[in-house]
Scaffold this motif. Structure first.
Motif, PDB file in Angstrom:
ATOM      1  N   LYS A  73       0.854  -1.195   0.000  1.00 22.09           N
ATOM      2  CA  LYS A  73       0.000   0.000   0.000  1.00 22.09           C
ATOM      3  C   LYS A  73       0.882   1.233   0.000  1.00 22.09           C
ATOM      4  CE  LYS A  73      -1.299   2.047   3.543  1.00 22.09           C
ATOM      5  NZ  LYS A  73      -2.207   2.613   4.545  1.00 22.09           N
ATOM      6  N   MET A  74       0.264   2.387  -0.118  1.00 21.34           N
ATOM      7  CA  MET A  74       1.004   3.642  -0.036  1.00 21.34           C
ATOM      8  C   MET A  74       1.007   4.148   1.404  1.00 21.34           C
ATOM      9  SD  MET A  74       2.417   4.428  -2.805  1.00 21.34           S
ATOM     10  CE  MET A  74       2.993   6.017  -2.243  1.00 21.34           C
ATOM     11  N   GLY A  75       2.202   4.507   1.891  1.00 20.23           N
ATOM     12  CA  GLY A  75       2.278   5.234   3.142  1.00 20.23           C
ATOM     13  C   GLY A  75       1.999   6.703   2.883  1.00 20.23           C
ATOM     14  N   ARG A  76       1.630   7.414   3.928  1.00 22.76           N
ATOM     15  CA  ARG A  76       1.282   8.823   3.739  1.00 22.76           C
ATOM     16  C   ARG A  76       1.916   9.674   4.831  1.00 22.76           C
ATOM     17  NH1 ARG A  76      -3.244   5.852   2.634  1.00 22.76           N
ATOM     18  NH2 ARG A  76      -4.121   6.086   0.546  1.00 22.76           N
TER      19      ARG A  76
ATOM     20  N   ASP B 263       0.454  11.241  -0.462  1.00 31.05           N
ATOM     21  CA  ASP B 263       1.200  10.036  -0.802  1.00 31.05           C
ATOM     22  C   ASP B 263       2.672  10.222  -0.458  1.00 31.05           C
ATOM     23  OD1 ASP B 263      -1.182   9.213  -1.789  1.00 31.05           O
ATOM     24  OD2 ASP B 263      -0.561   9.072  -3.884  1.00 31.05           O
ATOM     25  N   ALA B 264       3.234   9.239   0.227  1.00 26.50           N
ATOM     26  CA  ALA B 264       4.653   9.284   0.575  1.00 26.50           C
ATOM     27  C   ALA B 264       5.385   8.188  -0.183  1.00 26.50           C
ATOM     28  CB  ALA B 264       4.827   9.127   2.079  1.00 26.50           C
ATOM     29  N   VAL B 265       5.671   7.069   0.463  1.00 31.30           N
ATOM     30  CA  VAL B 265       6.344   5.949  -0.191  1.00 31.30           C
ATOM     31  C   VAL B 265       5.596   4.676   0.171  1.00 31.30           C
ATOM     32  CG1 VAL B 265       8.599   7.084  -0.192  1.00 31.30           C
ATOM     33  CG2 VAL B 265       7.946   5.654   1.746  1.00 31.30           C
ATOM     34  N   PRO B 266       5.816   3.626  -0.604  1.00 28.51           N
ATOM     35  CA  PRO B 266       5.097   2.380  -0.338  1.00 28.51           C
ATOM     36  C   PRO B 266       5.520   1.720   0.978  1.00 28.51           C
ATOM     37  CG  PRO B 266       5.886   2.439  -2.602  1.00 28.51           C
ATOM     38  CD  PRO B 266       6.568   3.565  -1.877  1.00 28.51           C
ATOM     39  N   MET B 267       4.616   0.933   1.507  1.00 29.73           N
ATOM     40  CA  MET B 267       4.848   0.115   2.692  1.00 29.73           C
ATOM     41  C   MET B 267       3.872  -1.046   2.608  1.00 29.73           C
ATOM     42  SD  MET B 267       2.872   2.467   5.573  1.00 29.73           S
ATOM     43  CE  MET B 267       3.426   1.456   6.922  1.00 29.73           C
ATOM     44  N   THR B 268       3.842  -1.888   3.605  1.00 31.52           N
ATOM     45  CA  THR B 268       2.808  -2.916   3.637  1.00 31.52           C
ATOM     46  C   THR B 268       1.794  -2.586   4.719  1.00 31.52           C
ATOM     47  OG1 THR B 268       3.893  -4.360   5.249  1.00 31.52           O
ATOM     48  CG2 THR B 268       4.465  -4.681   2.913  1.00 31.52           C
TER      49      THR B 268
ATOM     50  N   VAL C 223      12.720  -1.119 -14.153  1.00 27.73           N
ATOM     51  CA  VAL C 223      11.634  -0.556 -13.351  1.00 27.73           C
ATOM     52  C   VAL C 223      10.963  -1.636 -12.515  1.00 27.73           C
ATOM     53  CG1 VAL C 223       9.348   0.506 -13.425  1.00 27.73           C
ATOM     54  CG2 VAL C 223      11.193   1.412 -14.841  1.00 27.73           C
ATOM     55  N   ASN C 224      10.685  -2.773 -13.171  1.00 30.43           N
ATOM     56  CA  ASN C 224      10.029  -3.868 -12.451  1.00 30.43           C
ATOM     57  C   ASN C 224      10.889  -4.358 -11.285  1.00 30.43           C
ATOM     58  OD1 ASN C 224       7.808  -3.782 -14.114  1.00 30.43           O
ATOM     59  ND2 ASN C 224       8.602  -5.334 -15.532  1.00 30.43           N
ATOM     60  N   ALA C 225      12.208  -4.425 -11.512  1.00 34.21           N
ATOM     61  CA  ALA C 225      13.113  -4.878 -10.454  1.00 34.21           C
ATOM     62  C   ALA C 225      13.140  -3.904  -9.296  1.00 34.21           C
ATOM     63  CB  ALA C 225      14.517  -5.074 -11.014  1.00 34.21           C
ATOM     64  N   LEU C 226      13.073  -2.604  -9.587  1.00 35.40           N
ATOM     65  CA  LEU C 226      13.150  -1.591  -8.540  1.00 35.40           C
ATOM     66  C   LEU C 226      11.830  -1.389  -7.800  1.00 35.40           C
ATOM     67  CD1 LEU C 226      15.288   1.052 -10.443  1.00 35.40           C
ATOM     68  CD2 LEU C 226      16.030  -0.364  -8.521  1.00 35.40           C
ATOM     69  N   LEU C 227      10.730  -1.843  -8.402  1.00 34.54           N
ATOM     70  CA  LEU C 227       9.420  -1.631  -7.801  1.00 34.54           C
ATOM     71  C   LEU C 227       8.788  -2.913  -7.277  1.00 34.54           C
ATOM     72  CD1 LEU C 227       7.825   1.067 -10.166  1.00 34.54           C
ATOM     73  CD2 LEU C 227       9.153   1.374  -8.073  1.00 34.54           C
ATOM     74  N   THR C 228       9.587  -3.919  -7.008  1.00 31.88           N
ATOM     75  CA  THR C 228       9.046  -5.108  -6.347  1.00 31.88           C
ATOM     76  C   THR C 228       8.719  -4.766  -4.896  1.00 31.88           C
ATOM     77  OG1 THR C 228      11.231  -5.861  -5.633  1.00 31.88           O
ATOM     78  CG2 THR C 228      10.430  -6.662  -7.771  1.00 31.88           C
ATOM     79  N   PRO C 229       7.757  -5.469  -4.318  1.00 30.29           N
ATOM     80  CA  PRO C 229       7.427  -5.194  -2.914  1.00 30.29           C
ATOM     81  C   PRO C 229       8.638  -5.265  -1.997  1.00 30.29           C
ATOM     82  CG  PRO C 229       5.745  -6.590  -3.875  1.00 30.29           C
ATOM     83  CD  PRO C 229       6.831  -6.448  -4.908  1.00 30.29           C
ATOM     84  N   GLU C 230       9.510  -6.245  -2.234  1.00 30.21           N
ATOM     85  CA  GLU C 230      10.687  -6.400  -1.381  1.00 30.21           C
ATOM     86  C   GLU C 230      11.611  -5.193  -1.469  1.00 30.21           C
ATOM     87  OE1 GLU C 230       9.676  -8.552  -3.644  1.00 30.21           O
ATOM     88  OE2 GLU C 230       8.901 -10.201  -2.416  1.00 30.21           O
ATOM     89  N   ALA C 231      11.713  -4.609  -2.664  1.00 30.84           N
ATOM     90  CA  ALA C 231      12.603  -3.471  -2.859  1.00 30.84           C
ATOM     91  C   ALA C 231      12.016  -2.175  -2.313  1.00 30.84           C
ATOM     92  CB  ALA C 231      12.925  -3.303  -4.343  1.00 30.84           C
ATOM     93  N   LEU C 232      10.689  -2.151  -2.180  1.00 35.00           N
ATOM     94  CA  LEU C 232      10.018  -0.890  -1.830  1.00 35.00           C
ATOM     95  C   LEU C 232       9.841  -0.662  -0.333  1.00 35.00           C
ATOM     96  CD1 LEU C 232       7.176  -0.780  -4.506  1.00 35.00           C
ATOM     97  CD2 LEU C 232       9.112   0.773  -4.330  1.00 35.00           C
ATOM     98  N   ILE C 233       9.831  -1.720   0.469  1.00 42.42           N
ATOM     99  CA  ILE C 233       9.335  -1.558   1.840  1.00 42.42           C
ATOM    100  C   ILE C 233      10.416  -1.538   2.906  1.00 42.42           C
ATOM    101  CG2 ILE C 233       7.121  -2.595   1.271  1.00 42.42           C
ATOM    102  CD1 ILE C 233       8.103  -5.160   2.642  1.00 42.42           C
ATOM    103  N   GLY C 234      11.692  -1.443   2.516  1.00 43.88           N
ATOM    104  CA  GLY C 234      12.719  -1.391   3.541  1.00 43.88           C
ATOM    105  C   GLY C 234      14.061  -1.004   2.979  1.00 43.88           C
ATOM    106  N   PRO C 235      15.052  -0.857   3.824  1.00 48.51           N
ATOM    107  CA  PRO C 235      16.401  -0.536   3.356  1.00 48.51           C
ATOM    108  C   PRO C 235      16.964  -1.699   2.551  1.00 48.51           C
ATOM    109  CG  PRO C 235      16.434  -1.084   5.682  1.00 48.51           C
ATOM    110  CD  PRO C 235      14.998  -1.024   5.281  1.00 48.51           C
ATOM    111  N   ARG C 236      17.911  -1.410   1.650  1.00 50.93           N
ATOM    112  CA  ARG C 236      18.499  -2.467   0.834  1.00 50.93           C
ATOM    113  C   ARG C 236      19.936  -2.111   0.520  1.00 50.93           C
ATOM    114  NH1 ARG C 236      14.730  -0.732  -4.312  1.00 50.93           N
ATOM    115  NH2 ARG C 236      15.696   1.296  -4.627  1.00 50.93           N
TER     116      ARG C 236
END
Length: 489
Positions: free
Chosen positions: A188-191, A196-201, A455-468
């Motif tokens: 989902k989107m964090g706010r 709208d801020a950045v994605p999270m779960t 783009v698909n690699a950078l926008l996977t749920p795993e890539a979006l919701i935490g530090p990497r």
């Protein structure tokens, strides 16, 4: 002093005579208080932990006075037996004084003295009111003052109520943790600031609520330890007048044995008799807890808003129809009632604060409103938490497809691409997406800032919701110089 009449029994004090109902275990002092303080309509009997605590204090005092040779075994045994009945739930209906009263709690103390005395008289084989055999003041209140009995009983009752609330808060935390596990894969989107801020779960969002509530359960446990110090034995102002030199230590031992609580006698009884700082601390932590729960409930109402024109990210259980005029409307009534409990607790905290400040010299005369406010806050907050668990949290569901669409269509995902295409390009793409209605990923690929695979690699749920850590893909992008105009290294 007492005399019997058909309508009841006549009891006497320094002000004159009052007829007490024949069936009453209380006496003249309580009857006067009932006349004097028709304030809230809430009697001390509404808080059974408090009534039990008063009886525990009277029981411990009788045992201590017996061991010191001040009270004979026969009377002490009758007092102890009466107190044990009260602590087991008996005779609570005879604690009839209003919770808010003048006199620093004297009416409550006298109510306890009279009920214990009259039940003790029955145990000894005498009629109620025959105080020559067992006197509320001379025997039941021996070595005591309202000024050490009342705050000690309040502290005991508060510890019991706090323990119940802490357990309930841990249940609230666990309920949110279960939902966090259930929603761990829901993107989902964090706010921030409702934008709208950045994605999270959704799992991360609910996991936060679990941690917030658990932290406050810990803080309440710490506050409870502050009210384990008692002034029993200080009598009127803390000097211990009319008490045996060994009484304070001995009565604390008896009280610990009776209640099972870790209690200790204050090192300075004069200070402890006038200081209500521990009550202020408890009230403040209750306010903190209530406000955080209210914030969580605000979130639940907002996340479930709609269903068509709001966020509509989660569904709260439908527990009742929401409108007398709008068919089909269902309101978030459970979060709303928790909000209102929180508002009331804030008001109670203000009352406690003002009462604490109003104390003068060697005594705070306003402990009854402090006790009433704290008991009310603890009772209502515990019930609100149970309701929140049973009628709301456990039944929450997620609108998964809607949440995923909100991520893919959000301008906020451009933040995840900004390190690879540059802040300036990211801002331009975001503005263009808003103007055209096109999705961020589509625009980035169309303008050849990144490939579709990148783009698909950078926008996977795993890539979006935490530090990497730095990805091979990131290094490739940097080496090819695809970050046009980037000021990032």
């Amino acid at each position: 002093m007492t005399a019997s009449v058909e309508a009841g029994r006549v009891e006497y004090d320094s002000l004159g005579a009052v007829t007490v109902p024949a069936q009453a275990y209380y006496g003249i002092h309580t009857a006067r208080a009932v006349q004097n303080f028709p304030i809230t309509g809430v009697t001390v009997a509404a808080y059974p932990e408090f009534v039990g605590a008063l009886a525990a204090v009277k029981q411990a005092a009788a045992q201590a006075n017996r061991d010191l040779g001040l009270l004979d075994e026969r009377r002490a045994a009758a007092i102890v037996a009466a107190c044990e009945e009260i602590r087991a739930g008996g005779l609570h209906e005879h604690f009839v004084v209003d919770a808010i009263q003048g006199g620093a709690g004297t009416s409550t103390n006298m109510n306890a003295n009279e009920v214990v005395a009259n039940r003790g008289l029955e145990i000894l084989g005498f009629i109620r009111g025959d105080y020559a055999e067992l006197d509320p003041l001379g025997h039941v209140n021996m070595s005591q003052s309202t000024n050490d009995v009342y705050p000690t009983a309040v502290k005991i009752a508060l510890q019991e109520q706090i323990a119940v609330l802490v357990n309930t808060l841990r249940q609230v935390s666990s309920a949110f943790a279960v939902k966090a596990d259930e929603f761990t894969d829901v993107l989902k989107m964090g706010r921030t600031q409702l934008q709208d801020a950045v994605p999270m779960t959704l799992g991360q969002e609910f996991g936060t609520y679990a941690v917030m509530v658990a932290e406050d359960a810990d803080r309440l446990g710490e506050a409870a330890r502050l009210i384990s110090e008692i002034n029993l034995g200080g009598t009127a102002i803390g000097t211990g007048l009319n008490a045996h030199p060994r009484y304070a230590g001995l009565v604390c031992e008896k009280l610990v044995a009776a209640t099972g609580l870790s209690l200790s006698t204050a090192s300075d009884l004069v200070e402890a008799t006038q200081d209500v700082g521990a009550f202020v601390q408890v009230s403040g932590v209750l306010k903190r807890t209530a406000l955080k729960l209210s914030k969580i409930c605000n979130d639940l109402r907002l996340l479930s808003s709609g269903p068509r024109s709001g966020l509509n990210e989660i569904n709260l259980p439908a527990v009742q129809p929401g409108s007398s005029i709008m068919p089909g409307k269902v309101n978030p009534v459970i979060p709303e009632v928790v909000n209102q409990v929180a508002f009331q607790i804030v008001g109670c905290d203000v009352a406690v604060s003002m009462a604490a400040e109003a104390g003068q010299l060697q005594l705070n005369a306003f402990e009854p409103v402090i006790a009433y406010s704290l008991f009310q806050s603890l009772t209502h907050l515990n019930r609100a938490c149970q309701t929140l668990i049973d009628r709301c949290i456990t039944g929450i569901t997620a609108n998964r497809d809607h949440l995923m669409r909100s991520v893919t269509q959000s301008i906020g995902v451009v933040t995840a691409l900004s390190p690879y295409i540059g802040y300036g390009e990211a801002a331009r793409i975001a503005k263009k997406a808003l103007a055209t209605g096109r999705a961020i990923p589509d625009l980035v690929v169309a303008e050849r800032l990144l490939t579709a695979d990148q783009v698909n690699a950078l926008l996977t749920p795993e890539a979006l919701i935490g530090p990497r850590e730095l990805l091979v893909l990131e290094r490739e992008i940097a080496n090819r110089g695809t970050r046009k105009g980037s000021d990032n290294p």
